[in-house]
Write a protein that holds these residues in place. Structure first.
Motif, mmCIF file in Angstrom:
data_model
loop_
_atom_site.group_PDB
_atom_site.id
_atom_site.type_symbol
_atom_site.label_atom_id
_atom_site.label_comp_id
_atom_site.label_asym_id
_atom_site.label_seq_id
_atom_site.Cartn_x
_atom_site.Cartn_y
_atom_site.Cartn_z
ATOM 1 N N ALA A 63 1.144 -0.705 -10.162
ATOM 2 C CA ALA A 63 2.274 -1.232 -9.381
ATOM 3 C C ALA A 63 2.562 -0.342 -8.183
ATOM 4 C CB ALA A 63 3.511 -1.364 -10.264
ATOM 5 N N ALA A 64 2.469 0.970 -8.372
ATOM 6 C CA ALA A 64 2.683 1.899 -7.254
ATOM 7 C C ALA A 64 1.571 1.754 -6.219
ATOM 8 C CB ALA A 64 2.762 3.334 -7.767
ATOM 9 N N LEU A 65 0.339 1.609 -6.691
ATOM 10 C CA LEU A 65 -0.778 1.445 -5.759
ATOM 11 C C LEU A 65 -0.659 0.149 -4.966
ATOM 12 C CD1 LEU A 65 -3.601 2.777 -8.082
ATOM 13 C CD2 LEU A 65 -2.810 3.848 -5.948
ATOM 14 N N GLY A 70 -0.653 -2.200 -0.344
ATOM 15 C CA GLY A 70 -0.545 -3.613 0.009
ATOM 16 C C GLY A 70 -1.670 -4.438 -0.588
ATOM 17 N N LYS A 71 -2.537 -3.796 -1.356
ATOM 18 C CA LYS A 71 -3.700 -4.448 -1.968
ATOM 19 C C LYS A 71 -3.300 -4.972 -3.344
ATOM 20 C CE LYS A 71 -8.508 -3.262 -3.040
ATOM 21 N NZ LYS A 71 -9.061 -4.378 -2.314
ATOM 22 N N ASP A 72 -3.381 -6.292 -3.526
ATOM 23 C CA ASP A 72 -3.027 -6.857 -4.825
ATOM 24 C C ASP A 72 -4.188 -7.630 -5.452
ATOM 25 O OD1 ASP A 72 -3.042 -9.101 -3.252
ATOM 26 O OD2 ASP A 72 -0.982 -9.684 -3.682
ATOM 27 N N ASP A 73 -5.388 -7.307 -5.048
ATOM 28 C CA ASP A 73 -6.589 -7.976 -5.554
ATOM 29 C C ASP A 73 -6.745 -7.851 -7.073
ATOM 30 O OD1 ASP A 73 -6.802 -7.665 -2.804
ATOM 31 O OD2 ASP A 73 -8.934 -7.251 -2.832
ATOM 32 N N VAL A 78 1.964 -4.722 -13.281
ATOM 33 C CA VAL A 78 3.063 -4.776 -14.249
ATOM 34 C C VAL A 78 2.762 -5.784 -15.364
ATOM 35 C CG1 VAL A 78 5.535 -5.179 -14.561
ATOM 36 C CG2 VAL A 78 4.713 -4.147 -12.453
ATOM 37 N N THR A 79 2.151 -6.894 -15.010
ATOM 38 C CA THR A 79 1.843 -7.933 -15.983
ATOM 39 C C THR A 79 0.357 -8.258 -15.941
ATOM 40 O OG1 THR A 79 2.307 -9.701 -14.402
ATOM 41 C CG2 THR A 79 4.145 -8.966 -15.789
ATOM 42 N N TRP A 92 -12.270 1.024 -7.553
ATOM 43 C CA TRP A 92 -11.972 0.939 -6.116
ATOM 44 C C TRP A 92 -11.911 2.335 -5.502
ATOM 45 C CZ3 TRP A 92 -7.418 2.886 -3.920
ATOM 46 C CH2 TRP A 92 -7.225 2.599 -2.569
ATOM 47 N N SER A 93 -11.268 3.244 -6.210
ATOM 48 C CA SER A 93 -11.119 4.606 -5.664
ATOM 49 C C SER A 93 -12.462 5.296 -5.509
ATOM 50 C CB SER A 93 -10.186 5.446 -6.531
ATOM 51 O OG SER A 93 -10.794 5.793 -7.751
#
Length: 98
Positions: A63-65, A70-73, A78-79, A92-93
């Motif tokens: 959620a923080a990332l 702004g990446k929600d891929d 949270v869920t 990804w990192s």
């Protein structure tokens, strides 16, 4: 660069908040805390510390990332399948060499 101590203090406070609400039916309560907001406010400089913490533990680091990048891929952090989201963020990192 943000001081590690500041980040770790916020992470501990946030973990305490999550622990205190562990039986909630609304998982979004986990990210409704000043310490979460403080971590997000640290911005991109916090990403390496978040990823380090995410690789070692749980919390809702996804959620923080999402909020910082702004990446929600991978989901909202949270869920959903949080384990898969965690794996996706860590992969990804590595690909982004963060």
């Amino acid at each position: 660069m943000i001081p590690r101590d500041d980040f770790e203090k916020c992470a501990r406070e946030w973990q305490e908040h999550i622990d205190a609400h562990s039986f909630t039916a609304n998982p979004f309560v986990y990210i409704e805390h000043d310490s979460f907001e403080n971590i997000v406010a640290m911005g991109k400089a916090a990403i390496p510390l978040i990823l380090e913490a995410y690789s070692e533990g749980h919390l809702f680091w996804g959620a923080a990332l999402v909020r910082i990048t702004g990446k929600d891929d991978f989901g909202n952090g949270v869920t959903g399948n949080l384990g898969a989201q965690r794996t996706s963020w860590l992969n990804w990192s590595k690909e982004a060499e963060i």
